[in-house]
Design an enzyme around this catalytic site. Sequence first.
Site, PDB file in Angstrom:
ATOM      1  CD  GLU A 290      -3.377   0.096   1.942  1.00 40.03           C
ATOM      2  OE1 GLU A 290      -4.420  -0.518   1.660  1.00 40.03           O
ATOM      3  OE2 GLU A 290      -3.141   0.523   3.088  1.00 40.03           O
ATOM      4  CG  HIS A 319       8.181 -29.940   2.374  1.00 34.91           C
ATOM      5  ND1 HIS A 319       8.816 -31.121   2.068  1.00 34.91           N
ATOM      6  CD2 HIS A 319       8.803 -29.448   3.468  1.00 34.91           C
ATOM      7  CE1 HIS A 319       9.761 -31.348   2.954  1.00 34.91           C
ATOM      8  NE2 HIS A 319       9.781 -30.346   3.812  1.00 34.91           N
ATOM      9  CE  LYS A 433     -11.596   2.754   1.419  1.00 30.87           C
ATOM     10  NZ  LYS A 433     -11.018   3.830   2.218  1.00 30.87           N
TER      11      LYS A 433
END
Length: 463
Positions: A290, A319, A433
């Site tokens: 950000e 792994h 938003k």
Amino acid sequence: MGRLKLDYTHALSDLVGPEHGVTPQELDSLAVSARETIRAVQARRTKDLRWLDLPYQTEVHEQVLDYAARVAGRFQNVVVLGIGGSALGTIALQQALNSPYHNIGARGALPRLFVLDNIDPDLIGEFLDQFDPSESLFNVISKSGTTAETMAQFLVFREKLIERLGREGHADHVCVTTDEKRGVLREIAARECYESFGVPDGVGGRYSVLSPVGLVPLALAGIDIKGVLNGAAEMDQVCRAESFFDNPALVYAALQWLMQSKKHRPISVTFAYSQRLALLADWYAQLLAESLGKRKSRTGADVFVGPTPVRALGVTDQHSQMQLYTEGPFDKWFTILSVDRPDYSVTIPSAFDELEAVGYLGGRTLGELFQAERDGARVALTAARRPSVTFNFPQVDPHSVGQYVQCLEVAVACMGEHYDVDAFDQPGVEAGKVAAYALMGRKGYEQEAERLRQEAARARAIV
Ligand code: PA5
């Protein structure tokens, strides 16, 4: 108490070659510009970068501890309602500094700590099924006070509390952390007589874990916040150094910039060789992404820059991801989080001595195996010409975790100087938003709603 150390040996060209690692000349030229970098950051500490001083806000720390003492033993659960910078630091420090089994089993004086940093109805619905709101304290955390996710959660839990405890009775179960003076959540806190804490000016969400945003829930869950703050204060002093090689934040910032801009490694992998430190990698992922992922430079030119953070856990990801890391594209550099002294020593019992593939483990400890795997991974990365640095934690305790948080926050601020972007805003999250507000029918967003309707009408690619 030991100090967190940054070891950058394995990022040097001696070990991974000049194409991939930092040459002595590059290191020298970074050292020359370091003074300007740290001066530019430190000059803002009394202006807009007030988060640098959070470790010294002793009055606020006492208020937080006083509140934690006042409510001690009253609640089974502390529930953080918040998202992004209002949640990730708490999640990371809870994982680092409380037992991994803290939320399981019988409650003593210490409540469970849940951080509900999502609005998935399955997460919230299940919580309501499992836990009694009237046994819980809800810490509503939003600096802006307008974040739709947090406010929606607040409304859901507030109603449940009122159903159980009545309008007046519910107020003791809510504690608000928001802007000191402004915003709708501050207004609601005052109207409803909720306990409240402030997020000071100059403290953005992702730089706020050492403010009441993180301190309140962590103190309520029994974490030694003074230890964290002391570690952060100690590191703050270290990170004021203008001499490059004495300042781990400067070195780490310069390496991040060099790895992306000169060594063509846009991906920064934080590889935590510690279960307890694993979620600090999540916290850092937000801080890095950000802060530096930006379209515009500070002079307004289109630059489209930013590293891509990736989180990995040792040994688990050996792994899973390690094959890619050693043989895949040369587009990553690595930050290993390593712990010198784990709290526990677990001996591997001897058995099946005659079977060599198992027998050699007997009598050694899990810690030895863990460290061998960590060192083996670093050797493998180096042999494959993949640069890495290591943050060495003497042990995972409040002091060293506080040091790490402060160091990385200063480092990212310095990275902002290198990348020439504003590391403290986040304009790119606005579009999402606005679309969500429009889809939810919020007043003032009718035009966007219409645009989205037209866009949806053109959708074709559904089979
Ligand atoms: O770092 C940031 O500023 C963001 O991640 C915010 O913390 C996040 O969007 C939540 O904002 P607020 O605390 O205003 O609800």
